[in-house]
Design a protein around this motif. Sequence first.
Motif, PDB file in Angstrom:
ATOM      1  N   SER A   1      13.796  -9.182   7.376  1.00 14.60           N
ATOM      2  CA  SER A   1      13.931  -7.899   6.685  1.00 14.60           C
ATOM      3  C   SER A   1      14.045  -6.718   7.634  1.00 14.60           C
ATOM      4  CB  SER A   1      12.728  -7.679   5.746  1.00 14.60           C
ATOM      5  OG  SER A   1      11.525  -7.616   6.495  1.00 14.60           O
ATOM      6  N   GLU A   2      13.940  -6.978   8.938  1.00 11.47           N
ATOM      7  CA  GLU A   2      14.092  -5.904   9.924  1.00 11.47           C
ATOM      8  C   GLU A   2      15.515  -5.826  10.458  1.00 11.47           C
ATOM      9  OE1 GLU A   2      11.507  -3.796  10.664  1.00 11.47           O
ATOM     10  OE2 GLU A   2      10.542  -4.896   9.033  1.00 11.47           O
TER      11      GLU A   2
ATOM     12  N   SER B   1       9.550 -10.914   6.663  1.00 14.39           N
ATOM     13  CA  SER B   1       9.428  -9.895   7.716  1.00 14.39           C
ATOM     14  C   SER B   1       9.412 -10.523   9.105  1.00 14.39           C
ATOM     15  CB  SER B   1       8.154  -9.074   7.508  1.00 14.39           C
ATOM     16  OG  SER B   1       7.009  -9.919   7.569  1.00 14.39           O
TER      17      SER B   1
ATOM     18  N   THR C   1      13.277   1.330   5.362  1.00 17.06           N
ATOM     19  CA  THR C   1      12.455   0.114   5.326  1.00 17.06           C
ATOM     20  C   THR C   1      12.934  -0.799   4.206  1.00 17.06           C
ATOM     21  OG1 THR C   1      10.842   1.196   3.871  1.00 17.06           O
ATOM     22  CG2 THR C   1      10.416   1.282   6.248  1.00 17.06           C
ATOM     23  N   TYR C   2      12.550  -2.031   4.321  1.00 10.06           N
ATOM     24  CA  TYR C   2      12.912  -3.041   3.317  1.00 10.06           C
ATOM     25  C   TYR C   2      12.186  -2.762   2.007  1.00 10.06           C
ATOM     26  CZ  TYR C   2      13.458  -7.587   1.068  1.00 10.06           C
ATOM     27  OH  TYR C   2      13.758  -8.594   0.197  1.00 10.06           O
TER      28      TYR C   2
END
Length: 551
Positions: free
Chosen positions: A101-102, A119, A203-204
């Motif tokens: 997710s980054e 993540s 951000t996610y």
Amino acid sequence: MKFQLTNHKQSKFYLMRTVHYLLAILFVAAIFTGCKKDDPAVDPSVEAYAKAELTKGGIMYDKFWSTEAGFNQSDANIATFNASGDFFRCKQCHAWDGLGSEGSYINRGPKTSRPSVSSLNLYQMAQTKTPKELFDAMKATTDRRDISYDLSTYNPETNKTEGDKMPNLNQILTDAQIWDLVKFMKEGMFDVSQLYNATYTGTYPTGSATFSNVGLDGDAAAGNTYYTANCVACHGADGTNLLMEEKTLGAFLRSKPNEVQHKVHFGQLGSEMTGQFDITITEMKNLYKACADTEAFPDEVPPVGEGSLGGIMYDKFWSVESGFDQNNAHLATLAASGDFFRCKQCHGWDGLGNAGAYISRGPKTTRPNVSALNLYEMAQTKSAQELFDGMKATENRRDISFDLLTYDPETNATEGDKMPNYNQLLTDAQIWNIVAFLKDGMFDVSQLYDATYTGTYPTGSATFANIGRDGNAANGTTYYNEKCAACHGIDGIDIELEGKTLGAFLRSKPNEVQHKVHYGMLGSNMLGNFDITLDQMKDLYKTTANEVAYP
């Protein structure tokens, strides 16, 4: 006598020394052999990792239950995998780039049909952990989702805990398959930071990813050489032959470099595109650098000639490929009653109407009668203006409002058998495109094959012989290898057409194939060979008439 005794003692001495040496060697060997079993440096995982297949692991990362991965298609859980695929695909939770997710999946939020993205930076972890540590992590059972869990209950807002867990791979994969994945993670994942620059904002799951400087410091010339050797046959010199998610190759790569690198490496599952399993990071970088050139690999498909558009429209004028407005108010009617609007239905692929290959294509409630008009012959004798005026006529034409659901070939065929009123459907420019096709784009099929038509419409029959007639088979083979072999295979058996090989399909329907080679198979990746000449088509027919070469 003394001399002999001395020699005897010396011999005995040498013999004893030799025995001692042999015993010493055996002793040392015994020490090493005996210690091997207890040597902590010798681990069964080393051998398992050595035997693992990186290529299979890369394919499995995409979809481990695919045919290409060698997965047992009779597995008891295959229906579950197919029904809830994204809950089992590694790439869904860890992304094509392995950054979770980054990375590029920073905005790929969960849905009821897919879980949250992890993540975890899988790429970084794979570089720092040993193969055994990765294997053990994948074999773990704690905090893993059981195969029996009902994923239809997953809801990212109210019920996501179990669905977001990693599957219990012990219930799904063998140790050997898990080692394949481990090997891919250790040796097969590319560091995407060496392929392009990426900026991740927010951000996610509401962030965004932008890509730039695709190919970084790669060698574009070397990339073009690689592309020509490995990609051009299917994608074309400029990457516009096959569209991916409605994008050219260049546009798709530049918008999704995170994804393309994996598919180039391990293939597009479910298609004819296999992976370039031996490609290096440098070669991938070079390929990216070449494809970053928007002039060499444009975002848009170059416009085809008017006659080419007309040829596409003759097949299905409201298709995406023809450029027809997909928001047209009549699109639903056209889609629901297609054969009442397709030129090829009433006039045949060969343009000969019901006196040609369509002599046996009788009407149904879903399609009208085939016209008695020889359209090919008429197009050669009429002027372009006369053809245009004929298509623009309104007298004896069917209004778009007519309810085609009432059509019955026995009791109510009059209106349905009429030509549509094209003033209600097409612009003048579109009609001129069809005229250009009729005048310059239709082939005289009598030069491509011999046909015998027996009986009368709609109960007659058509038989075809002497496919390719006086064409040059050698030239046809060359053309086929350049234009067709990459997808259809060297002998035409890679893709089935209505359950037939290419050779069998062409020999049974030469009337149809000539049009689709020329103007493409609408709704597929096969674009037309718009510049093909009648002689080239004849040569192509001549070579594919060979049942040995094209069974």
